[in-house]
Scaffold this active site. Structure first.
Site, PDB file in Angstrom:
ATOM      1  N   TYR A 105    -122.336  46.301   2.063  1.00 46.50           N
ATOM      2  CA  TYR A 105    -121.809  45.382   3.067  1.00 46.50           C
ATOM      3  C   TYR A 105    -120.679  44.530   2.498  1.00 46.50           C
ATOM      4  O   TYR A 105    -119.587  44.440   3.076  1.00 46.50           O
ATOM      5  CB  TYR A 105    -122.899  44.463   3.631  1.00 46.50           C
ATOM      6  N   GLU A 146    -117.910  35.507   2.196  1.00 48.56           N
ATOM      7  CA  GLU A 146    -118.874  36.566   2.500  1.00 48.56           C
ATOM      8  C   GLU A 146    -120.158  36.404   1.686  1.00 48.56           C
ATOM      9  O   GLU A 146    -121.259  36.631   2.191  1.00 48.56           O
ATOM     10  CB  GLU A 146    -118.252  37.945   2.241  1.00 48.56           C
ATOM     11  N   CYS A 153    -123.904  39.019  21.649  1.00 41.76           N
ATOM     12  CA  CYS A 153    -124.995  40.004  21.572  1.00 41.76           C
ATOM     13  C   CYS A 153    -126.084  39.477  20.650  1.00 41.76           C
ATOM     14  O   CYS A 153    -126.423  40.059  19.631  1.00 41.76           O
ATOM     15  CB  CYS A 153    -124.435  41.342  21.077  1.00 41.76           C
ATOM     16  N   ARG A 180    -110.886  32.322   7.883  1.00 42.46           N
ATOM     17  CA  ARG A 180    -110.051  33.187   8.717  1.00 42.46           C
ATOM     18  C   ARG A 180    -108.595  32.722   8.737  1.00 42.46           C
ATOM     19  O   ARG A 180    -107.752  33.368   9.353  1.00 42.46           O
ATOM     20  CB  ARG A 180    -110.609  33.234  10.148  1.00 42.46           C
ATOM     21  N   THR A 202    -127.202  32.560   5.212  1.00 43.13           N
ATOM     22  CA  THR A 202    -126.910  31.146   5.415  1.00 43.13           C
ATOM     23  C   THR A 202    -126.041  30.978   6.655  1.00 43.13           C
ATOM     24  O   THR A 202    -125.105  31.746   6.866  1.00 43.13           O
ATOM     25  CB  THR A 202    -126.188  30.553   4.184  1.00 43.13           C
ATOM     26  N   ASP A 241    -124.150  44.490   8.856  1.00 40.43           N
ATOM     27  CA  ASP A 241    -125.077  43.400   8.562  1.00 40.43           C
ATOM     28  C   ASP A 241    -126.024  43.276   9.742  1.00 40.43           C
ATOM     29  O   ASP A 241    -126.037  44.139  10.632  1.00 40.43           O
ATOM     30  CB  ASP A 241    -124.327  42.096   8.268  1.00 40.43           C
ATOM     31  N   LEU A 267    -127.580  25.656  -1.270  1.00 41.69           N
ATOM     32  CA  LEU A 267    -127.363  26.901  -0.539  1.00 41.69           C
ATOM     33  C   LEU A 267    -128.501  27.898  -0.738  1.00 41.69           C
ATOM     34  O   LEU A 267    -128.682  28.803   0.070  1.00 41.69           O
ATOM     35  CB  LEU A 267    -126.048  27.564  -0.985  1.00 41.69           C
ATOM     36  N   GLY A 268    -129.260  27.744  -1.827  1.00 45.32           N
ATOM     37  CA  GLY A 268    -130.363  28.663  -2.084  1.00 45.32           C
ATOM     38  C   GLY A 268    -129.892  30.047  -2.516  1.00 45.32           C
ATOM     39  O   GLY A 268    -128.705  30.298  -2.669  1.00 45.32           O
TER      40      GLY A 268
END
Length: 376
Positions: A137, A54, A209, A42, A60, A155, A97-98
């Site tokens: 997405y 992204e 949320c 950011r 992850t 997402d 990270l898979g």
């Protein structure tokens, strides 16, 4: 069709009324400005760095992604650097990270960006969708955050927020539900700072949320939330029913020679596509050693003999319960190429540990060495 019917069909009411839309946007953007987490992606406007974040954040957690993102950018600082790198190097940087298809698609997309767009990432969601690994997405996220296009995204976090705000019924994956969520996201994103608004939706779902124990008393849009108003926050969205993980057993060839082990690199597709491994072949759970030897011989293109077991490594993947059965093997001829693999190499354990290898196979390598694999 009569003129009156034509007029009726062309003047549909907006899915999100302006009187509700504007307060939602204003409250979420204001909350985001005050409460957003300080995340490294950011602090940049580099579309490549934003795209990388992204992709890594899919499936992850943020805390896991941050050090990987920073190391990956140090090693491949530009799209051109990533495109020029050999795939095994990219997979090695991704290890841990898979979901390695993400890394393979990232690499392919970088090559296309260089070849087709001169190294500059396209600025619209429509163009981004043409690149490998870009779904709706990811295209919406990069286009809105990096380029300011009012492109929607949905997402898991956004789906939960919108389901509660607008009391959207239906289980995750239901086509009618998904269509309504995307329509709502499309109706909300136009306006000032579309990228920040999309990030506000995601941030709100991640921190307030939440799936369990949502912090409704801290919610900036509580008064606009239909689920809160009707006492249904805990009901929406309903929990996703997950299928039981599939059991998968691999016979793993631990073949040692003069302090080195045989390593193989898979073809660039499938579960472990493009990754290095101790050569492995899928077998049934109770397959005898003779059958395992036959499967491994077929994969390596040379007869092998099993001389005993060095243990079993078990790993729980998202959709699979994986068992790696470590078999000490030898053969009359040491192979240099094999029909089932892109490449073979004889490596010391130290050399092997630097290759692009899945976490599961790295654990298998460690277990094999600990069990005495190099004692011939």
């Amino acid at each position: 069709m009569s003129p009156s019917r034509k007029r009726k069909a062309s003047t549909s009411e907006p899915l999100v009324e302006p009187s509700r839309r504007e307060p939602l946007r204003a409250h979420l953007l204001g909350w985001y400005d005050r409460q957003k987490r300080d995340l490294p992606w950011r602090r940049t406007r580099d579309p490549y760095a934003i795209w990388l974040s992204e992709v890594m954040l899919q499936q992850t957690q943020v805390a896991t992604v941050i050090p990987y993102w920073e190391r990956f950018l140090q090693r491949f600082p530009t799209v051109e650097a990533l495109a020029a790198a050999p795939l095994p190097d990219v997979l090695a940087a991704w290890r841990g990270l898979g979901y390695y298809s993400r890394a393979r698609n990232l690499h392919r997309a970088a090559q296309e960006v260089v070849a087709r767009f001169g190294g500059k990432l396209p600025s619209t969601a429509a163009e981004l969708l043409c690149l490998p690994g870009f779904g709706r997405y990811t295209a919406g996220a990069v286009a809105s955050i990096a380029f300011g296009e009012p492109a929607p995204l949905v997402d898991g976090n956004v789906a939960r927020v919108l389901s509660r705000l607008f009391e959207v019924e239906g289980p995750p994956g239901d086509r009618a539900r998904e269509a309504r969520l995307w329509a709502l996201a499309t109706g909300l994103v136009p306006g000032e700072r579309p990228g920040d608004f999309n990030q506000a939706l995601m941030e709100h779902g991640a921190t307030v949320c939440r799936p369990d124990s949502p912090l409704c008393l801290l919610c900036p849009v509580r008064e606009e939330c239909l689920a809160y108003r009707h006492g249904r926050v805990d009901e929406l969205p309903p929990a996703k029913v997950r299928a039981a993980p599939k059991r998968m057993t691999l016979a793993v060839a631990v073949w040692a020679h003069e302090g080195r082990l045989l390593l193989a690199r898979r073809a660039e597709k499938g579960l472990f596509g493009g990754l290095w491994e101790l050569p492995a072949a899928e077998v049934d759970g109770e397959t005898p050693d003779t059958t395992s030897a036959t499967r491994l011989a077929e994969a390596l293109g040379t007869p092998v003999t099993v001389h005993g077991h060095l243990g079993t490594v078990r790993r729980q993947l998202t959709h699979r319960a994986l068992s790696l059965r470590l078999l000490r093997v030898t053969g009359s001829a040491r192979p240099s190429h094999a029909p089932a693999f892109r490449e073979l190499r004889w490596c010391t354990p130290e050399e092997a540990s630097s290759l692009g290898m899945s976490t599961a196979m790295h654990k298998a390598l460690e277990a094999a060495v600990t069990a005495g694999a190099l004692r011939e």
